[in-house]
Design an enzyme around this catalytic site. Structure first.
Site, PDB file in Angstrom:
ATOM      1  CB  SER A  66      -0.971  -0.036   1.169  1.00 24.19           C
ATOM      2  OG  SER A  66      -1.937   0.975   1.053  1.00 24.19           O
ATOM      3  CG  ASP A 119      -3.011   4.336  -1.179  1.00 23.39           C
ATOM      4  OD1 ASP A 119      -3.814   4.177  -2.118  1.00 23.39           O
ATOM      5  OD2 ASP A 119      -2.979   3.569  -0.191  1.00 23.39           O
ATOM      6  CG  ASP A 147      -2.820  -0.204  -2.408  1.00 24.20           C
ATOM      7  OD1 ASP A 147      -2.789   0.950  -1.936  1.00 24.20           O
ATOM      8  OD2 ASP A 147      -3.373  -1.152  -1.838  1.00 24.20           O
ATOM      9  CG  ASP A 206      -6.004   0.766  -0.423  1.00 30.54           C
ATOM     10  OD1 ASP A 206      -5.214   1.734  -0.437  1.00 30.54           O
ATOM     11  OD2 ASP A 206      -5.927  -0.143   0.428  1.00 30.54           O
TER      12      ASP A 206
END
Length: 587
Positions: free
Chosen positions: A164, A321, A323, A325
């Protein structure tokens, strides 16, 4: 021989055995170099070696997440193979018990971090060897697409290889369950207890590395249409009939992550054509060269985006961010005539109010009036603002608080919309039962364009909410410690000698969250509510050596003319509460 010498010799033997078995020549070479240096008396190498072998990386509700490198306490191909083999055993048993004779199905995704693609391919190979029908994403794609695929492909499990917004040296292994593995409300969501412990037990039971079989083929690489299907579904969320405005100049940054192409495609398909990517951060780069920490919440992370927005005269900045999400929003604040990023609670309230408006527009005037027959639930984590609960109640909807984390929010039965203050928003739980920064960005754009069409900004919309529900202002304090024992000591101090007041207002309610309740499972934390409705929640971080303090004050406001004074009063109240929190912690 001293005990320390014996411990070093055992460490060197363990490390040599690991290097001999390691299937990755890069980490094996790194380990052998550390061994040579440590054997020659290099203290730094010995310390790194010791930390890498100080224990086994623990599998929990966040899956796995750690720095890349050799050894059982790092992310590497050995640790990932064992995790994949344990998860495969869990899925085979769980599906076999729930639906005898059914072949388990699982999908594996990955981002653009170092080794993500390798970890994902080996996971698919291990799943296939275990008899699981395995699917592998066609490219490095956002986490929300993996979460979407778990449900869209009717899978029993899903793995996303990502860390992440962690630093570049990290990687991770996030696990989702679906179909036969969990009850309906949790299908497509991240794992919670007891599944984490059950999977961890299966991982612990995996035999020698040589016993883990990787199939040479037998898994399916999904077509690129899986991403296109997600994009179509998310673009289709917009309500062109009731919110037709599309005049919005957007600056977008994917923060060197994998969300850029997907976000631009979805925004344009939704009718937002004026989207400018921050050129320096547009392409995936696992080293994140322009940011010290690839998290939109971190100071400086949005500097390039804000500079581009000012130069272009943009209406709004959207940031994901790495990734994708999470979603962050920035705009020009009329109160200060400066660009600023909105807090997660501010965006959470705006999206909640927009969700209510969308539902009302589709349902007609009876829903607009907030009839008591409104179905569905709004939810947020306990550390997030109380404003959403007031918005939902006024509109006639139920509201639920959950423990921190989307693994809990996404499991709320009948969920319509959920968020947490850490920039996580679930605006379409039927598509993605997790936080999704791309679908959130689309509805943020729809909301901002609707406000602009009426000559307003998102800050004006926030002020309208404050006039109805009170000005809710929040802040945070994070205390990083070197010794984890200090966290226990500080929490014990808060329980044994709970503060009597915060910000000059007496504490009327003290709740030890570790005791649990009908509404919330036990969790380590304490909650204080004062006479003037100021709220303080203090808990240890679940992922870092930090104590996290969440503060919220509510300031009554009767008219727009009172807002500037109310904002100043709220800031003063927060500062006073912060001072008392520090004193209560002995800082």
């Amino acid at each position: 021989m001293t005990s320390s010498d014996a411990a070093l010799e055992q460490l060197i033997r363990d490390a040599r055995q690991w290097a001999d078995e390691d299937p990755d020549p890069a980490t094996s070479a790194t380990l052998r170099e550390l061994l040579t240096l440590a054997s020659e008396g290099d203290a730094v190498a010995a310390q790194e070696l010791g930390d890498s072998f100080s224990g086994t990386l623990q599998f929990g509700t966040a899956g796995l997440r750690a720095a890349l490198g050799p050894g059982p306490n790092r992310m590497n191909r050995v640790v990932v193979r064992r995790a994949a083999a344990g998860l495969a055993a869990f899925l085979v048993d769980a599906v076999g018990a729930a639906s005898p004779g059914t072949r388990p199905r699982a999908v594996v995704g990955f981002d653009a971090r170092h080794n993500s693609d390798i970890f994902a391919r080996e996971t698919a190979a291990i799943f296939a060897a275990a008899g699981i029908e395995a699917f592998l994403m066609p490219a490095a794609l956002p986490t929300p697409i993996l979460a979407y695929a778990v449900r869209a492909l009717d899978c029993d499990g899903g793995v996303m290889v990502t860390a992440s917004h962690n630093p570049p040296q990290d990687n991770g292994y996030k696990v989702y369950l679906g179909r036969h593995a969990v009850p309906e409300s949790g299908r497509g969501a991240q794992i919670v207890a007891p599944y984490d412990a059950e999977i961890a037990a299966k991982i612990d039971a995996v035999g020698p590395l040589s016993s883990i079989v990787l199939a040479g083929d037998g898994w399916t690489v999904l077509p690129e249409s899986i991403a296109a299907d997600y994009e179509d579904a998310v673009a289709g969320l917009v309500d062109r009939e009731h919110f037709p405005a599309r005049d919005l100049k957007i600056v977008l940054t994917p923060m060197h992550g994998v969300g850029g192409d997907t976000a631009v495609s979805v925004l344009k398909a939704a009718g937002f054509d004026d989207v400018t990517l921050v050129a320096e951060q547009a392409r995936p780069d696992p080293d994140f060269p322009t940011v010290a920490f690839p998290n939109p919440e971190e100071p400086g992370a949005l500097d390039l985006a804000l500079a581009a927005a000012e130069e272009l005269g943009a209406d709004i900045v959207l940031a994901n961010d790495p990734d994708a999400d999470r979603a962050a929003v920035a705009a020009l604040d009329p109160a200060t005539e400066a660009w600023r990023m909105l807090r997660g609670d501010e965006v959470g309230a705006l999206l909640g109010a927009h969700t209510v408006a969308r539902l009302a527009a589709k349902a007609g005037e009876s829903a607009k009036a907030g009839d008591d027959g409104a179905e569905g639930v709004f939810a947020n984590s306990i550390v997030s603002s109380r404003l959403l609960s007031r918005i939902a109640a006024t509109a006639g909807y139920a509201h639920q608080e959950t423990l921190t984390g989307f693994k809990w929010i996404s499991r709320v039965p009948g969920l319509l919309y959920g968020y947490e203050e850490a920039l996580g928003y679930c605006v379409a739980p039927d598509l993605v039962r997790d936080k999704d920064g791309i679908s959130a960005a689309v509805l943020i754009a729809e909301m901002a364009a609707a406000a602009k069409a009426e000559g307003k900004t998102v800050f004006d919309t926030l002020d309208e909410l404050y006039l109805v529900h009170g000005l809710h202002a929040s802040d945070q304090l994070s205390i990083r410690v070197a010794d984890l024992g200090l966290l226990d000591a500080m929490m014990n101090r808060l329980r044994v000698n709970p503060p009597e007041a915060f910000g000059g207002s007496a504490v009327e309610v003290f709740t030890d969250l570790a005791e649990g309740s009908e509404a919330l499972p036990p969790t380590d934390g304490v909650l204080y509510l004062t006479r003037d409705q100021s709220r303080v929640i203090i808990r240890p971080s679940g992922t870092e050596p930090k104590l996290k303090c969440y503060l919220e004050v509510i300031q009554a406001v009767e008219s727009a003319a009172e807002l500037p004074a109310a904002r100043q009063a709220a800031r003063t109240s927060l500062d006073n509460v912060l001072k008392d929190v520090r004193e209560a912690l002995g800082l």
